[in-house]
Design an enzyme around this catalytic site. Structure first.
Site, PDB file in Angstrom:
ATOM      1  N   CYS A   1      -0.930  -4.132   3.190  1.00 59.83           N
ATOM      2  CA  CYS A   1       0.014  -4.235   1.580  1.00 59.83           C
ATOM      3  C   CYS A   1       0.800  -3.377   1.024  1.00 59.83           C
ATOM      4  O   CYS A   1       1.522  -4.064   0.622  1.00 59.83           O
ATOM      5  CB  CYS A   1      -1.484  -4.651   1.049  1.00 59.83           C
ATOM      6  SG  CYS A   1      -2.447  -2.702   0.871  1.00 59.83           S
TER       7      CYS A   1
ATOM      8  N   HIS B   1      -5.570  -0.335  -2.159  1.00 60.03           N
ATOM      9  CA  HIS B   1      -5.001  -2.017  -2.654  1.00 60.03           C
ATOM     10  C   HIS B   1      -3.324  -1.131  -3.524  1.00 60.03           C
ATOM     11  O   HIS B   1      -3.063  -1.366  -4.287  1.00 60.03           O
ATOM     12  CB  HIS B   1      -5.371  -2.550  -2.939  1.00 60.03           C
ATOM     13  CG  HIS B   1      -5.294  -3.566  -2.582  1.00 60.03           C
ATOM     14  ND1 HIS B   1      -4.949  -4.624  -1.395  1.00 60.03           N
ATOM     15  CD2 HIS B   1      -4.565  -5.021  -3.535  1.00 60.03           C
ATOM     16  CE1 HIS B   1      -4.289  -5.668  -1.596  1.00 60.03           C
ATOM     17  NE2 HIS B   1      -4.256  -5.783  -2.797  1.00 60.03           N
TER      18      HIS B   1
END
Length: 567
Positions: free
Chosen positions: A98, A349
């Site tokens: 990510c 994340h």
């Protein structure tokens, strides 16, 4: 209905008083439980296995009534993979990539960088035969193709695995995002420097490179020396600060060199106490500000994340920090905010909030998912994603108009403010024909896949609907009424027939036979008695055998069971 064991005892109770030579039809029907009452729907919570006439709870509930056609397939609507109109294309997260996806989206929205990459010479792409898949080799080729797909793909999201593999990244391990940004820009700079077009050789420097110098002044003689240096981003300490201005001010503040850290003065020819500071000379059109959220903790020997709230403006005036070159543009506009969600420096994340340079709209890029913010405003949200166990949580400070506040932002991207111009040609970046041809090829593959999936989905739905009608029709015919001919069907086969929405195997009764080819009395509890009419239809459609009709319960194993039970 009574439990299976009770039904079995009741079926054979007569053997205690009836001799083998006196066995009649009534005894046979008792042993095969032909006359047990059939259960009614709603009275049995589950199927009565010892009762061959119980046809409740074998899977019929799913079919009797209206059924959503989506129950007949497990194929998602291929159009859910299609790019929405007037939005951007996402990137697949390959496991722990990510952080890569966020930077790729930020760089894609740098129009000057995208335009320059499209101009790079690419013989492989220009000479590619569209009958085969295009496979980029160099980093520049990968980025070219990826950007072209991000711009004109019909897909909702695309797979960046080619570029990730070319970079040698481990998809299962999260890298240091800030370090990745530096290394990738350095690699791209080196790649572009080898282009024959001189305008492309220094694209990275023109877009991201600024200059400052380390200025040291000797306290003894006053001699000043300057060490010039280039930067592609400013690394700003956030510890103990509340806003971006404080962070930049500390970055440029004067530092004392004394004690063991004294400076060797060329004039004095000895170590002297001195002062040192950074003098900012020029700043690039794209200003990357790294907020140093991930710092080394000496006590633990590991990195930790600083969850300090930092406020930053939508419009940043770098004029007060710049020395010399008064004609340089100093006012910048916020164009991207990179966010790290989570409390650990080693996990979490990454997402990116990016401003569309053409429309001024803000978008949140979260791997495959893209969300457009309302009202052309950056909306970071309340960022309630830090675990409640963190004791040092502080309230989010109030932000003035034109400012934003975040404890998760780790990189800010500012673009120099351009004069308002009715000419929008600078925001129009066209995909060159040789790349568009490759995009068209991928779009064609995607459309073929959509048609194939839609066809498979329709086939499954049509088969499911046909099966639905078949079950509704046959289930009503299954019960064998008094006096009517009947056959035995394995209960497991009936269950699979009702469980499977499309395909059913042939009926196999081979395991239900006694040594004389008849229905074994011990297998009655695992079979169901159905009407001859229903049995005829099932065998016609699914074949199989051997068939166990009403005569099959006259097997001579009944006499063997009589002897076993008496003994």
């Amino acid at each position: 209905m009574a439990p299976r064991l009770q039904l079995e005892k009741a079926a054979w109770r007569w053997v205690e008083t009836v001799k083998p030579e006196d066995i009649r039809q009534e005894h046979i029907e008792l042993a095969y439980r032909v006359n047990l009452p059939a259960c009614k729907r709603g009275t049995c919570r589950r199927n009565c296995k010892g009762n061959p006439n119980c046809l409740v709870g074998i899977g019929e509930q799913a079919w009797l009534g209206d059924i959503d056609e989506n129950a007949f397939h497990n194929i998602d609507d291929p159009n859910s993979e299609r790019r929405d109109k007037n939005t951007f294309v996402g990137l697949t997260n390959l496991g722990a990539t990510c952080y890569v996806n966020t930077f790729l989206q930020v760089w894609f929205h740098n129009l000057e960088l995208r335009r320059s990459l499209y101009q790079c010479h690419n013989t492989r792409a220009q000479e590619h035969n569209i009958e085969s898949d295009y496979e980029p080799q160099s980093i520049c080729e990968h980025l070219q193709y990826l950007f072209a797909l991000l711009q004109n793909s019909n897909r909702k999201y695309i797979d960046p695995s080619g570029l990730v593999k070319a970079l040698g990244l481990d998809t299962g391990q999260q890298q240091d995002a800030q370090e990745f940004s530096k290394l990738f820009l350095s690699l791209l700079e080196d790649t572009l420097s080898k282009q024959k077009n001189p305008n492309l050789q220094n694209v990275i420097q023109r877009q991201f490179c600024g200059q400052f110098s380390y200025v040291t002044v000797c306290n003894q003689c006053g001699r000043s020396s300057a060490l010039p240096s280039r930067f592609y981003e400013l690394e700003l300490n956030i510890q103990g600060h509340k806003n971006l201005t404080e962070c930049v001010t500390e970055f440029l503040k004067e530092e004392k060199l004394d004690g063991d850290n004294r400076y060797f003065c060329e004039s004095c020819q000895s170590k002297q106490s001195a002062t040192r500071r950074i003098r900012l000379h020029s700043i690039p059109p794209t200003l990357n500000l790294q907020l140093m959220r991930f710092v080394f903790d000496r006590q633990t020997g590991h990195k930790k994340k600083l969850n300090t709230f930092i406020s930053f403006p939508e419009q940043l005036d770098m004029g007060p920090f710049l020395e010399g070159k008064e004609d340089q543009k100093c006012v910048y506009e916020l164009s991207a905010v990179l966010i790290h969600r989570g409390i650990s420096a080693y996990s979490g994340h990454y997402i990116a909030h990016v401003k569309d340079a053409r429309t001024g709209d803000w978008y949140k890029f979260n791997d495959e998912e893209i969300e457009k913010m309302e009202g052309k405003k950056l909306q970071l949200g309340i960022e309630e994603d830090i675990a409640e166990t963190v004791k040092s949580q502080t309230r989010k400070p109030k932000c003035s108009k034109g400012y934003h506040c975040s404890r998760n932002a780790y990189m800010l991207v500012y673009k120099v403010q351009e004069e308002e111009n009715s000419d929008t040609s600078w925001t129009n970046v066209e995909v060159p024909a040789f790349l568009q041809r490759l995009v068209d090829q991928d779009n064609h593959k995607f459309e073929e896949w959509c048609r194939e999936m839609a066809h498979m989905r329709k086939q499954s739905v049509d088969k499911g609907k046909a099966k639905h009608e078949e079950v509704k029709e046959l289930y009503e015919l299954l019960p064998a009424r008094d006096g009517e001919s009947y056959e035995f069907i394995p209960m497991d086969w009936l269950k699979k027939w009702l469980e499977d929405s499309t395909a059913t195997r042939e009926i196999d009764n081979s395991n239900f036979l006694c040594s004389h080819g008849k229905l074994h009395p011990d297998k009655v509890g695992d079979s169901k008695r159905v009407s001859l009419q229903a049995s005829q239809v099932l065998y016609e459609r699914y074949s199989g055998g051997p068939r166990l009709d009403g005569q099959s319960n006259r097997g001579c194993d009944l006499f063997s069971n009589h002897e076993l039970l008496l003994n």
